[in-house]
Scaffold this motif. Structure first.
Motif, PDB file in Angstrom:
ATOM      1  N   VAL A  42       0.823  -1.213   0.000  1.00 14.66           N
ATOM      2  CA  VAL A  42       0.000   0.000   0.000  1.00 14.66           C
ATOM      3  C   VAL A  42       0.859   1.265   0.000  1.00 14.66           C
ATOM      4  O   VAL A  42       0.349   2.357   0.201  1.00 14.66           O
ATOM      5  CB  VAL A  42      -0.996   0.015   1.185  1.00 14.66           C
ATOM      6  CG1 VAL A  42      -2.007  -1.112   1.045  1.00 14.66           C
ATOM      7  CG2 VAL A  42      -0.270  -0.062   2.518  1.00 14.66           C
ATOM      8  N   ASP A  43       2.148   1.115  -0.216  1.00 14.25           N
ATOM      9  CA  ASP A  43       3.070   2.249  -0.345  1.00 14.25           C
ATOM     10  C   ASP A  43       3.047   3.173   0.871  1.00 14.25           C
ATOM     11  O   ASP A  43       3.054   4.385   0.745  1.00 14.25           O
ATOM     12  CB  ASP A  43       2.752   3.026  -1.631  1.00 14.25           C
ATOM     13  CG  ASP A  43       3.859   3.994  -2.019  1.00 14.25           C
ATOM     14  OD1 ASP A  43       5.017   3.752  -1.652  1.00 14.25           O
ATOM     15  OD2 ASP A  43       3.558   5.001  -2.687  1.00 14.25           O
ATOM     16  N   CYS A  44       3.046   2.577   2.058  1.00 15.09           N
ATOM     17  CA  CYS A  44       2.980   3.382   3.287  1.00 15.09           C
ATOM     18  C   CYS A  44       4.346   3.883   3.744  1.00 15.09           C
ATOM     19  O   CYS A  44       4.439   4.829   4.510  1.00 15.09           O
ATOM     20  CB  CYS A  44       2.315   2.589   4.403  1.00 15.09           C
ATOM     21  SG  CYS A  44       3.286   1.180   4.994  1.00 15.09           S
ATOM     22  N   GLY A  45       5.421   3.208   3.302  1.00 11.44           N
ATOM     23  CA  GLY A  45       6.771   3.628   3.657  1.00 11.44           C
ATOM     24  C   GLY A  45       7.308   3.062   4.962  1.00 11.44           C
ATOM     25  O   GLY A  45       8.437   3.354   5.341  1.00 11.44           O
ATOM     26  N   ALA A  46       6.517   2.248   5.649  1.00 12.74           N
ATOM     27  CA  ALA A  46       6.967   1.691   6.933  1.00 12.74           C
ATOM     28  C   ALA A  46       8.225   0.840   6.767  1.00 12.74           C
ATOM     29  O   ALA A  46       9.139   0.907   7.591  1.00 12.74           O
ATOM     30  CB  ALA A  46       5.854   0.863   7.575  1.00 12.74           C
ATOM     31  N   CYS A  47       8.292   0.089   5.704  1.00 12.72           N
ATOM     32  CA  CYS A  47       9.457  -0.774   5.479  1.00 12.72           C
ATOM     33  C   CYS A  47      10.704   0.043   5.169  1.00 12.72           C
ATOM     34  O   CYS A  47      11.798  -0.281   5.631  1.00 12.72           O
ATOM     35  CB  CYS A  47       9.178  -1.767   4.362  1.00 12.72           C
ATOM     36  SG  CYS A  47       8.704  -1.026   2.780  1.00 12.72           S
ATOM     37  N   GLU A  48      10.521   1.103   4.397  1.00 11.74           N
ATOM     38  CA  GLU A  48      11.655   1.964   4.055  1.00 11.74           C
ATOM     39  C   GLU A  48      12.250   2.597   5.308  1.00 11.74           C
ATOM     40  O   GLU A  48      13.472   2.632   5.480  1.00 11.74           O
ATOM     41  CB  GLU A  48      11.221   3.048   3.067  1.00 11.74           C
ATOM     42  CG  GLU A  48      12.345   3.949   2.634  1.00 11.74           C
ATOM     43  CD  GLU A  48      11.933   4.980   1.593  1.00 11.74           C
ATOM     44  OE1 GLU A  48      12.838   5.527   0.948  1.00 11.74           O
ATOM     45  OE2 GLU A  48      10.728   5.231   1.427  1.00 11.74           O
ATOM     46  N   GLU A  49      11.403   3.071   6.182  1.00  6.01           N
ATOM     47  CA  GLU A  49      11.864   3.686   7.433  1.00  6.01           C
ATOM     48  C   GLU A  49      12.517   2.674   8.355  1.00  6.01           C
ATOM     49  O   GLU A  49      13.468   2.994   9.070  1.00  6.01           O
ATOM     50  CB  GLU A  49      10.691   4.346   8.145  1.00  6.01           C
ATOM     51  CG  GLU A  49      10.149   5.566   7.436  1.00  6.01           C
ATOM     52  CD  GLU A  49       8.958   6.183   8.148  1.00  6.01           C
ATOM     53  OE1 GLU A  49       8.838   6.010   9.379  1.00  6.01           O
ATOM     54  OE2 GLU A  49       8.156   6.832   7.474  1.00  6.01           O
TER      55      GLU A  49
END
Length: 59
Positions: A42-49
């Motif tokens: 869902v492109d939330c960015g949690a994994c990137e952070e």
């Protein structure tokens, strides 16, 4: 746009798997790195952070 994993940088630690709220990431045991299910992301960015080595990017 779904998260993208740089397989050369990913260490397969699993931190992103734990942080993903929709369970769209697994660790591929054969390759030793994270794999994102683009249909579920869902492109939330949690994994990137959460990634300690910066191997995941969202755009």
């Amino acid at each position: 746009m779904p998260a993208k994993v740089n397989k050369e940088e990913c260490t397969g630690c699993g931190t992103c798997v734990e942080e993903c709220p929709v369970e769209a990431i697994i660790i591929d045991e054969d390759e030793g790195c994270a794999v994102v299910d683009e249909d579920e992301c869902v492109d939330c960015g949690a994994c990137e952070e959460a990634c300690p080595v910066g191997a995941i990017k969202t755009e």
